[in-house]
Motif scaffolding. Structure first.
Motif, PDB file in Angstrom:
ATOM      1  N   PRO A 230      23.891  17.988  12.714  1.00 28.42           N
ATOM      2  CA  PRO A 230      23.867  16.653  12.101  1.00 28.42           C
ATOM      3  C   PRO A 230      23.519  15.591  13.123  1.00 28.42           C
ATOM      4  CG  PRO A 230      26.130  17.422  12.375  1.00 28.42           C
ATOM      5  CD  PRO A 230      25.244  18.580  12.708  1.00 28.42           C
ATOM      6  N   PRO A 231      22.699  14.590  12.748  1.00 30.32           N
ATOM      7  CA  PRO A 231      22.362  13.524  13.698  1.00 30.32           C
ATOM      8  C   PRO A 231      23.554  12.604  13.935  1.00 30.32           C
ATOM      9  CG  PRO A 231      21.439  13.043  11.542  1.00 30.32           C
ATOM     10  CD  PRO A 231      22.034  14.423  11.458  1.00 30.32           C
TER      11      PRO A 231
ATOM     12  N   ALA B  69      19.647  15.051   6.497  1.00 29.90           N
ATOM     13  CA  ALA B  69      20.043  14.353   7.724  1.00 29.90           C
ATOM     14  C   ALA B  69      21.094  13.288   7.437  1.00 29.90           C
ATOM     15  CB  ALA B  69      18.817  13.716   8.372  1.00 29.90           C
ATOM     16  N   LEU B  70      20.892  12.482   6.385  1.00 27.29           N
ATOM     17  CA  LEU B  70      21.852  11.429   6.074  1.00 27.29           C
ATOM     18  C   LEU B  70      23.204  12.013   5.674  1.00 27.29           C
ATOM     19  CD1 LEU B  70      19.543   9.012   4.029  1.00 27.29           C
ATOM     20  CD2 LEU B  70      20.458   8.633   6.325  1.00 27.29           C
ATOM     21  N   GLY B  71      23.202  13.042   4.816  1.00 24.20           N
ATOM     22  CA  GLY B  71      24.460  13.651   4.397  1.00 24.20           C
ATOM     23  C   GLY B  71      25.200  14.293   5.549  1.00 24.20           C
ATOM     24  N   GLY B  72      24.479  15.063   6.374  1.00 22.49           N
ATOM     25  CA  GLY B  72      25.127  15.709   7.503  1.00 22.49           C
ATOM     26  C   GLY B  72      25.611  14.713   8.544  1.00 22.49           C
ATOM     27  N   GLY B  73      24.809  13.687   8.827  1.00 20.18           N
ATOM     28  CA  GLY B  73      25.213  12.692   9.813  1.00 20.18           C
ATOM     29  C   GLY B  73      26.411  11.888   9.376  1.00 20.18           C
ATOM     30  N   LEU B  74      26.433  11.469   8.104  1.00 21.52           N
ATOM     31  CA  LEU B  74      27.568  10.703   7.601  1.00 21.52           C
ATOM     32  C   LEU B  74      28.851  11.534   7.597  1.00 21.52           C
ATOM     33  CD1 LEU B  74      25.915   8.810   4.601  1.00 21.52           C
ATOM     34  CD2 LEU B  74      26.818   7.783   6.702  1.00 21.52           C
ATOM     35  N   ALA B  75      28.750  12.780   7.148  1.00 22.77           N
ATOM     36  CA  ALA B  75      29.942  13.622   7.085  1.00 22.77           C
ATOM     37  C   ALA B  75      30.482  13.934   8.473  1.00 22.77           C
ATOM     38  CB  ALA B  75      29.623  14.914   6.324  1.00 22.77           C
ATOM     39  N   ALA B  76      29.602  14.347   9.388  1.00 24.38           N
ATOM     40  CA  ALA B  76      30.057  14.660  10.740  1.00 24.38           C
ATOM     41  C   ALA B  76      30.587  13.413  11.443  1.00 24.38           C
ATOM     42  CB  ALA B  76      28.909  15.274  11.551  1.00 24.38           C
TER      43      ALA B  76
END
Length: 469
Positions: free
Chosen positions: A129-130, A160-167
């Motif tokens: 995630p970014p 990218a947005l979903g993974g970055g926000l969650a992480a």
């Protein structure tokens, strides 16, 4: 405690590292690690709960992102020209819009953290995630690309947005210190963000599973949090779509005619479609990478503006030659799949071939410079190729469309299970009937694509210098 042959201490006794050697003098085998141990810990239910809770805000952001993209498309191509005094969008209208898209995308990639997200010319890949600081650049670059008409899809930015926000949320909360747990929460956010986009949460799960390379018993351990977030995400998408009246932006065809049982000639056509899609996908991918490495990377902003002008020129040329709206060549093709399938009789063979050629070239250019995902244009181009071949003897429209979708998807993504699922679920009830044909086309396309892909060079291997003799 005793010291074993390696000099490290360990427990004594049978089966332990320091236990007696076997009859042939070999050390005893250590007990295999338990791959399901994480599920038995107290932290795993907390991980599931966190994934479920994070799924709600992530889906709200994903739904809002898709809503903005779909709202801007008619605003830019229908409302804006009328506001400027035109009766409709002039023939040349895509040129300035795509030039502006190139400028905005290039500036976002160059100036904002995160490089604007994943390079679509490199395929669909997960690199973790970014960071939260990279998400504004991802959102702006992909929004400028998708809403203005670049031939790319929204799945990569959503991942990218979903993974970055969650992480990022997991890190900010501070409950998750382990990097693997944060990665699992980030993957769950990516699951949730694309839960309904591909027509089914199961397709999103298979997509991320194949892209990430998960395998073995750990597959289920790591997949369950994502599946939970994905199911909740699908409910959120459905509820928001009904409440707002905007729909769910899901990949689906409606009123698909019932397909007949597969025939022997259709299995022959499956071989042809698989081979043709492999060559087409390989050509698109190689041209996109060549443009990216030789032109775009060296001159990011001006090259992206020129890429926008090239995509706009292709759309203008298609519209002038066929009399059809330029928008049919632009955008991801997600919302145009149904029109292509149901109104295929309204296209002449020349118009279909021009659509294939023009959108294929626009896809190459968009992959090289803009930001977005490679899936939906591949599905559209594969379906269009199937429509073209359905005019030939021994092949009807429904199986031709499904096989084309699956074959070009696997040629571009190299994810065979995901490609079969997308193609069959897209066709509704007829998907089960044509699934054997889709499987053949996908397997042939996958194998030929891998054969056409050069093997990576061994690390450190260099070309030997010529002999002085």
């Amino acid at each position: 405690m005793s010291v074993g042959p390696t000099g490290q201490s360990g427990p004594t006794g049978p089966g332990g590292p320091g236990g007696p050697a076997g009859p042939d003098g070999t050390p005893p085998a250590a007990a295999p690690p338990d791959p399901y141990a994480p599920v038995r810990t107290r932290g795993y239910p907390k991980l599931l709960l966190t994934s479920a809770v994070i799924g709600f805000p992530v889906c709200l952001v994903a739904f809002g992102f898709l809503a903005v993209v779909h709202a801007l498309e008619p605003l830019l191509y229908e409302d804006l020209p009328r506001a400027l005094g035109f009766a409709g969008a002039p023939l040349w209208w895509p040129l300035p819009l795509l030039a502006v898209a190139g400028l905005l995308t290039g500036l976002a990639v160059r100036l904002l953290p995160g490089n604007g997200g994943h390079e679509p010319a490199d395929g669909l890949a997960l690199g973790g995630p970014p960071a939260l600081s990279a998400l504004p650049g991802v959102a702006l670059a992909s929004l400028a690309s998708l809403a203005f008409g670049a031939v790319l899809g929204p799945e990569a930015p959503l991942i990218a947005l979903g993974g970055g926000l969650a992480a990022g949320a997991a890190r900010l909360i501070g409950r998750w210190k382990d990097a693997r747990a944060v990665a699992a929460v980030g993957a769950a956010g990516s699951f949730a963000a694309i839960s309904a986009l591909l027509g089914s949460p199961l397709v999103g799960a298979f997509l991320l599973m194949e892209v990430s390379g998960l395998a073995g018993p750990m597959l289920g351990v790591m997949l369950v949090p994502g599946l939970l977030a994905s199911g909740i995400g699908a409910l959120v998408f459905t509820g928001l779509g009904d409440w707002t009246g905007l729909g769910t932006y899901s990949l689906a065809l409606h009123d698909v005619p019932r397909a007949a049982e597969p025939t022997l000639p259709e299995f022959g056509w499956a071989l042809v479609l698989g081979v043709a899609a492999a060559f087409a996908g390989t050509g698109i991918r190689r041209l996109a990478r060549w443009l990216k490495e030789r032109v775009v990377v060296r001159h990011r902003v001006p090259a992206t503006v020129l890429a926008g002008l090239a995509v706009g020129a292709l759309a203008v040329g298609f519209s002038a030659a066929t009399g059809k709206p330029a928008q049919e060549l632009l955008f991801s093709g997600q919302s145009a799949l149904g029109t292509l399938f149901h109104d295929s009789a309204g296209y002449s063979m020349a118009a279909l071939l021009l659509l294939l050629l023009g959108k294929g070239l626009a896809y190459c250019v968009s992959l090289s410079a803009f930001r977005g995902g490679p899936i939906f244009p591949a599905l559209f181009l594969g379906g269009a190729g199937g429509v073209v071949l359905s005019h030939l003897p021994g092949l009807s429209l429904t199986p031709a469309f499904a096989m084309g979708v699956g074959a070009l998807a696997v040629a571009m993504l190299r994810l065979p299970m995901t490609s079969v699922l997308m193609a069959t679920l897209l066709m509704g009830r007829s998907g089960l009937t044509v699934m054997p044909l889709v499987i053949v086309a996908v397997v042939v396309g996958y194998v030929v694509t891998l054969r056409l892909t050069p093997a990576p060079a061994a690390p450190g291997r260099t070309t030997p210098a010529p002999s002085a003799a």
